[in-house]
Enzyme design. Structure first.
Site, PDB file in Angstrom:
ATOM      1  N   CYS B 176      39.715  36.079  45.892  1.00 13.01           N
ATOM      2  CA  CYS B 176      39.597  35.247  44.698  1.00 13.01           C
ATOM      3  C   CYS B 176      38.360  34.353  44.762  1.00 13.01           C
ATOM      4  O   CYS B 176      37.648  34.153  43.773  1.00 13.01           O
ATOM      5  CB  CYS B 176      40.823  34.356  44.531  1.00 13.01           C
ATOM      6  SG  CYS B 176      42.394  35.181  44.820  1.00 13.01           S
ATOM      7  N   HIS B 180      35.630  32.623  42.173  1.00 13.13           N
ATOM      8  CA  HIS B 180      36.159  31.335  41.730  1.00 13.13           C
ATOM      9  C   HIS B 180      35.882  30.215  42.725  1.00 13.13           C
ATOM     10  O   HIS B 180      36.583  29.198  42.713  1.00 13.13           O
ATOM     11  CB  HIS B 180      37.667  31.473  41.473  1.00 13.13           C
ATOM     12  CG  HIS B 180      37.978  32.385  40.324  1.00 13.13           C
ATOM     13  ND1 HIS B 180      37.718  32.031  39.024  1.00 13.13           N
ATOM     14  CD2 HIS B 180      38.494  33.638  40.285  1.00 13.13           C
ATOM     15  CE1 HIS B 180      38.083  33.036  38.230  1.00 13.13           C
ATOM     16  NE2 HIS B 180      38.546  34.020  38.963  1.00 13.13           N
ATOM     17  N   ARG B 224      47.530  37.738  34.388  1.00 12.62           N
ATOM     18  CA  ARG B 224      46.183  37.361  34.780  1.00 12.62           C
ATOM     19  C   ARG B 224      45.895  37.792  36.227  1.00 12.62           C
ATOM     20  O   ARG B 224      44.835  38.314  36.532  1.00 12.62           O
ATOM     21  CB  ARG B 224      46.000  35.846  34.624  1.00 12.62           C
ATOM     22  CG  ARG B 224      44.615  35.333  34.974  1.00 12.62           C
ATOM     23  CD  ARG B 224      43.526  35.939  34.140  1.00 12.62           C
ATOM     24  NE  ARG B 224      42.814  36.973  34.874  1.00 12.62           N
ATOM     25  CZ  ARG B 224      41.899  37.810  34.374  1.00 12.62           C
ATOM     26  NH1 ARG B 224      41.603  37.746  33.115  1.00 12.62           N
ATOM     27  NH2 ARG B 224      41.311  38.695  35.122  1.00 12.62           N
ATOM     28  N   CYS B 228      43.084  40.564  37.633  1.00 10.58           N
ATOM     29  CA  CYS B 228      42.047  40.277  38.642  1.00 10.58           C
ATOM     30  C   CYS B 228      42.016  41.382  39.689  1.00 10.58           C
ATOM     31  O   CYS B 228      40.944  41.881  40.040  1.00 10.58           O
ATOM     32  CB  CYS B 228      42.328  38.949  39.350  1.00 10.58           C
ATOM     33  SG  CYS B 228      41.902  37.495  38.379  1.00 10.58           S
TER      34      CYS B 228
END
Lengths: 212, 267, 106
Positions: B176, B180, B224, B228
């Site tokens: 992630c 991010h 969501r 991803c």
């Protein structure tokens, strides 16, 4: 309400004891718990695809929690493994066709898994536009990675530049251990031949990347 | 004489002309404000409310006896404390997995059916789960995210989620954090929320479920996370799986203090 | 079997600021499903807004308007408590009417 009270009273003592003794697990326990979760939380149309979740040695090193720094030894190890992974095209020619590279650079599709199916196309996209600015004037480009606009203009077209560019695309970690950039060639997302086209797209003076 | 309105742009411009004050220097900000004020996702709140109170499933009962952590049927503030440990299932659960539990145990639905229908196809009228998750979360609108990690399993789940956030794998070498972990980044023109900053993670946890404009339906956090992993070229994240709950626990706890405002609006 | 609209009408002076959200597929008839078949046209053809029973907007829509459309308008001469009613009719003959009372502005 009464039922809940009874349930809590029955559990009362052990629950309180557990709450009182709640601790954060140590890293080894967390790793074990999380890896077990990984094994149990995914599906794929073929068992071989589940291997995508397994980490190689470099990925393990590069997964430091909280963005912690690599030690010198770790960085060196990742770079060494990366360099050892680099394979060149059989022809030895590292600069291909910039027109094909242009298409690849703007292609963000290929090899994704959805609703029990693998997205198989003629070839995987290079994904470059997702993160990098490319030809000047293009708006729909990401900025996760540095701008590649004018790449060839700045560096020239020498053999050493071609080799450096090829290697950075094949396995960026040979130069920047644990960089955010995928090791596109080493992981097999792109073939050596595809990478030669992307090299051409970046360094050829005729490529849109190097136009004003 | 009938008016011919050419398109949504026309009605939007009609609005722009009359209701926007002089400082309309940034059209994107104006557009975002308009979407925030009139979000089609709101249409699903009523739908979710109806589904919540309706007697449904083989057992013909409503979800009023469902305990989201604050007692059966107590909804105000419930979503702000999720994920949390539930003694009856002996698991840490997020909102969606808790809805699955109740739809199965109270209403008698089959678990595989609930999960199979949980995420609707884009352009459909949406799934029951999406409407319910939105309705229940909307009952906490204006309230702050308030996840606590008191139970041992909550702490394990949180730590696992943190580990997973940074875990890199697959041919993209993505975890992630690759997308991010920095401010002001975007993929193509899609802004990437900076989730290792307090402000960013609060933005994330306060705006799901959200109306996904491109899909014309309400999407949830479970969706969501699935999406991803899809674009990371990894296998399919199972609905209500431990990985999904671990990541949600990590993000929600990090986002404590965020004020719930749903439905959010995504592109 | 259509879903209710969401209508907000807020007074600003003597003008009601009316905002309407509708749930409707607004299919253009040009999209294809996963089998390659054309999805039939299904869109709102006509929208009428009335204020205390008097028509203030009568609009003819086409396929150009997006799914789950939004309509905003301002109605002069409104007072708190006035009735705003919205009716849409689509190409299949389905019809839907919802209404709300004008709320006093803040």
């Amino acid at each position: 309400m009464k039922k809940t009270w009874f349930k809590w009273a029955a559990l009362g003592v052990p629950v309180l004891v557990i709450a009182g003794c709640a601790t954060y697990p140590d890293p080894a326990t967390t790793r074990r718990v999380a890896e077990k979760m990984v094994n149990e939380s995914f599906t794929a149309p073929a068992p071989a695809l589940l291997k995508r979740l397994a980490q190689d040695k470099s990925q393990q090193i590069c997964s430091k929690i909280g963005g912690a720094q690599l030690t010198q030894e770790e960085a060196a190890e990742v770079a060494r493994l990366a360099r050892a992974s680099i394979k060149y095209p059989p022809s030895g020619k590292l600069v291909g066709d910039w027109k094909r590279g242009d298409k690849l650079a703007h292609d963000g599709a290929g090899d994704r898994i959805q609703r029990g199916r693998l997205e198989k196309r003629k070839e995987n996209g290079g994904l470059c536009q997702n993160c990098h600015a490319l030809a000047p004037g293009e708006i729909n480009v990401g900025n996760v990675g540095p701008s590649l606009t004018g790449y060839g203009l700045q560096r020239g077209t020498s053999d050493s530049i071609a080799k450096l560019t090829y290697e950075r695309i094949y396995n960026a970690w040979a130069y920047s251990p644990c960089s955010n950039m995928p090791r596109l060639g080493a992981t097999g997302h792109l073939t050596p031949e595809q990478i030669t086209h992307m090299v051409a797209y970046l360094i050829d003076p005729q490529s849109p990347v190097n136009k004003k | 004489m009938p008016n011919l309105l050419g398109g949504i742009a026309a009605s939007a411009l009609l609005f722009l002309a009359v209701s926007v004050p002089a400082q309309a220097a940034d059209p994107l900000a104006v557009g975002r404000q308009m979407l925030a004020e009139d979000n089609p996702g709101e249409l699903w709140i009523e739908k979710g409310k109806t589904l919540f109170y309706e007697k449904r499933g083989p057992r013909g009962v409503s979800l009023e006896q469902c305990d989201f952590g604050m007692g059966p049927g107590k909804l105000e503030g419930a979503s702000t404390r999720l994920p949390r440990y539930f003694p009856d299932t002996d698991k840490v659960q997020d909102l969606e997995s808790r809805l699955v539990t109740c739809m199965v145990q109270l209403q008698g639905f089959k678990r595989e059916d609930v999960i199979r229908r949980a995420i609707s196809p884009g352009g459909s009228s949406g799934s029951d789960m999406e409407a319910l998750a939105l309705y229940i979360t909307s009952r906490s609108n204006g309230m702050k995210m308030n996840v606590s990690l008191n139970h041992q399993k909550e702490r394990e789940m949180y730590k696992a989620g943190e580990y997973l956030f940074f875990r890199r794998s697959g041919q993209t070498d993505f975890g992630c954090v690759q997308c991010h972990g920095d401010a002001n980044k975007r993929i193509r023109l899609q802004d990437l929320i900076h989730m290792t900053s307090k402000q960013g993670v609060q933005e994330v946890v306060s705006t799901w479920p959200a109306y996904r404009g491109a899909h014309y339906v309400v999407r949830t956090m479970q969706w969501r996370l699935y999406d991803c992993f899809w674009q990371m070229r990894l296998p399919e994240l199972a609905y209500a799986s431990d990985v999904s709950i671990a990541l949600t626990t990590y993000l929600h706890y990090q986002g404590n203090g965020a004020v719930t405002r749903v439905p959010g609006f995504k592109r | 079997m259509s879903e209710p609209m969401k209508i907000r009408a807020t007074l600003q002076g003597d003008v009601a600021d009316v905002r309407i959200l509708m749930m409707h597929p607004m299919e253009t008839g040009q999209r294809k499903n996963s089998k390659g078949e054309l999805i039939p046209m299904h869109f709102i053809k006509n929208v009428v807004v009335s204020h205390n029973g008097k028509t203030v907007l009568d609009a003819e829509w086409t396929q150009a308007i997006s799914r789950n459309p939004f309509l905003g308008l301002r109605v002069k001469g409104a007072k708190a408590g006035d009735k705003i009613s919205v009716t849409w009719i689509d190409n299949k003959g389905d019809k839907r009417t919802d209404e709300t009372a004008v709320a006093a502005g803040s």
